[in-house]
Design an enzyme around this catalytic site. Structure first.
Site, mmCIF file in Angstrom:
data_model
loop_
_atom_site.group_PDB
_atom_site.id
_atom_site.type_symbol
_atom_site.label_atom_id
_atom_site.label_comp_id
_atom_site.label_asym_id
_atom_site.label_seq_id
_atom_site.Cartn_x
_atom_site.Cartn_y
_atom_site.Cartn_z
ATOM 1 C CB ILE A 86 40.500 46.639 34.988
ATOM 2 C CG1 ILE A 86 41.228 45.350 35.411
ATOM 3 C CG2 ILE A 86 40.810 46.987 33.536
ATOM 4 C CD1 ILE A 86 42.740 45.463 35.426
ATOM 5 C CE LYS A 87 40.962 56.212 35.775
ATOM 6 N NZ LYS A 87 42.031 57.164 36.169
ATOM 7 C CB ILE A 88 37.014 50.002 31.529
ATOM 8 C CG1 ILE A 88 37.890 48.758 31.772
ATOM 9 C CG2 ILE A 88 36.283 49.900 30.197
ATOM 10 C CD1 ILE A 88 37.113 47.471 31.875
#
Length: 219
Positions: A86-88
């Site tokens: 997950i890219k945050i």
């Protein structure tokens, strides 16, 4: 150092995979739009296609900028495949989301990092990867590779396990400099990787070898 390809183009991903050098994929809403992928269902389906091409980590970016929204998106994105990360974004709510994902055993990539302080926060929150944007820092007259060096030094001193994923890499020279600066991973387009193949002396040498072989064979 690991090689991730930064694209949503399936052909480029497949080509990098065929070279045997691909360790993962990063993408973002802009790259999805470039491939004319729009709408939640279409984006999710496209991520699945990417995951079907490579067994390496695939960074899927959240769109929400609030904590609850990021939690919800992360919970949905990880259902796509086991290799989804997950890219945050590096914002206040993003740090909260990084910490929550870490508590849930969800791997993360903290993106849009431009300072050592931000990189420390990402590591403290348990990010799997931290993505400093080298090229964008260069664009404003600062040295992006110096940032990679500073983060690498801090992480080594502090024993942080977060990996440094050098992003906004634009050419082969950037790749080599990132490797020297201590990056664990670089992510860039296929053309930057292909540029590492090229050297005029290689072409000249190969041409001579083939000519000598033809001569010896009486051709």
């Amino acid at each position: 150092m690991k090689f991730f390809i930064d694209t949503a183009n399936l052909n480029d991903i497949a080509e990098a995979e065929s070279l045997g050098i691909l360790d993962g994929v990063t993408t973002n809403p802009s790259l999805m739009a470039k491939e004319k992928i729009s709408g939640d269902k279409a984006v999710m389906a496209h991520y699945k296609k990417i995951c079907d091409i490579t067994s390496g980590d695939v960074s899927a970016e959240v769109i929400s900028t609030d904590f609850e929204g990021m939690k919800k998106e992360a919970s949905e994105l990880i259902k796509i495949a086991d290799n989804i990360v997950i890219k945050i974004p590096m914002i206040r709510e993003g740090v909260k989301a990084l910490a929550w994902c870490t508590s849930q055993g969800i791997r993360t990539n903290c993106t849009l990092v431009f300072s050592p302080g931000q990189a420390i926060l990402a590591a403290k929150a348990g990010a799997t990867y931290v993505s400093p944007f080298v090229g964008r820092i260069d664009d404003i007259g600062w040295d992006g590779m110096q940032l990679i060096e500073e983060i690498a030094e801090i992480y080594e001193v502090q024993g942080y396990e977060t990996e440094i994923l050098a992003a906004s890499i634009r050419n082969g020279k950037h790749i080599i400099e990132a490797a020297r600066a201590g990056a664990d991973i670089v992510t860039c387009g296929l053309s930057a990787f292909e540029s590492l193949l090229k050297h005029p002396l290689t072409d000249i040498g190969l041409e001579k070898f083939l000519a000598d072989h033809a001569k010896a064979a009486g051709k």
